[in-house]
Motif scaffolding. Structure first.
Motif, short mmCIF file in Angstrom:
data_model
loop_
_atom_site.label_atom_id
_atom_site.label_comp_id
_atom_site.label_asym_id
_atom_site.label_seq_id
_atom_site.Cartn_x
_atom_site.Cartn_y
_atom_site.Cartn_z
N PHE A 18 0.84 -1.20 0.00
CA PHE A 18 0.00 0.00 0.00
C PHE A 18 0.87 1.26 0.00
N LEU A 19 1.88 1.30 0.89
CA LEU A 19 2.74 2.48 0.97
C LEU A 19 3.57 2.65 -0.29
N LEU A 20 4.03 1.56 -0.86
CA LEU A 20 4.80 1.64 -2.10
C LEU A 20 3.96 2.21 -3.24
N LYS A 21 2.68 1.83 -3.29
CA LYS A 21 1.79 2.40 -4.30
C LYS A 21 1.64 3.91 -4.08
N GLU A 22 1.51 4.31 -2.82
CA GLU A 22 1.42 5.74 -2.49
C GLU A 22 2.69 6.48 -2.92
N ILE A 23 3.85 5.87 -2.66
CA ILE A 23 5.13 6.47 -3.07
C ILE A 23 5.16 6.63 -4.59
N ASP A 24 4.79 5.59 -5.32
CA ASP A 24 4.79 5.65 -6.77
C ASP A 24 3.84 6.73 -7.29
N ASP A 25 2.69 6.88 -6.64
CA ASP A 25 1.74 7.93 -7.04
C ASP A 25 2.35 9.31 -6.85
N VAL A 83 5.61 10.07 -6.75
CA VAL A 83 6.70 10.21 -7.72
C VAL A 83 6.14 10.70 -9.05
N LYS A 84 5.07 10.07 -9.48
CA LYS A 84 4.46 10.43 -10.77
C LYS A 84 3.82 11.82 -10.71
N SER A 128 13.86 6.84 -5.21
CA SER A 128 15.01 7.27 -4.40
C SER A 128 15.04 8.79 -4.24
N GLU A 129 14.75 9.51 -5.33
CA GLU A 129 14.76 10.97 -5.25
C GLU A 129 13.70 11.47 -4.26
N LEU A 130 12.51 10.89 -4.32
CA LEU A 130 11.45 11.26 -3.39
C LEU A 130 11.87 10.97 -1.95
N ILE A 131 12.41 9.79 -1.70
CA ILE A 131 12.79 9.40 -0.34
C ILE A 131 13.92 10.29 0.17
#
Length: 135
Positions: free
Chosen positions: A14-21, A23-24, A32-35
């Motif tokens: 779930f959190l990885l999907k949020e991260i990908d959203d 990023v996009k 990595s840039e977001l984190i």
């Protein structure tokens, strides 16, 4: 990038999907840039409590409302009530369907005492989010 070390980090799906959203949506070139950006912001915000003297600000915490966590938050409120000027409490349902409690503290007073208060709040069981903003 110069002097970059690779680390391994785990996220729920779930959190990885949020991260990908994010990023996009925000135009980051990678996860990595977001984190890295999030970590830099966290470090800057945390260092805002390293001042001497009096400060003012707000502390926000979102956590799972269990008997134990709410009792701990209540004890912290009374322990630090000389720097807590007001408290707002609400219940919300997160995007993943979980019930959470939100507490917003307006704080004013000795920077070291406010820093201690925030450190204790950030360790609350079931916490999903915390933030401090100093003015």
């Amino acid at each position: 990038m110069v002097n970059v070390e690779r680390i391994s980090i785990s996220f729920s799906k779930f959190l990885l999907k949020e991260i990908d959203d994010v990023v996009k949506k925000k135009g980051y070139s990678s996860r990595s840039e977001l984190i890295r950006d999030a970590v830099r912001k966290h470090i800057l915000e945390s260092n805002s409590l390293d001042k001497d003297g009096n400060i003012s600000g707000i502390i926000i915490v979102v956590y799972t409302p269990t008997k134990e966590s709410m009792e701990k938050m209540s004890k912290l409120y009374f322990k630090y009530n000389d720097v807590v000027k007001s408290l707002n409490q609400s219940y919300i349902t997160t995007s993943c369907g979980k019930n959470k409690k939100v507490e917003i503290f307006v704080v004013e007073g000795d920077a070291k005492e406010i820093s201690e208060f925030y450190e204790e709040i950030s360790k609350i069981d079931g916490k999903i989010y915390d933030k401090v903003v100093i003015f």
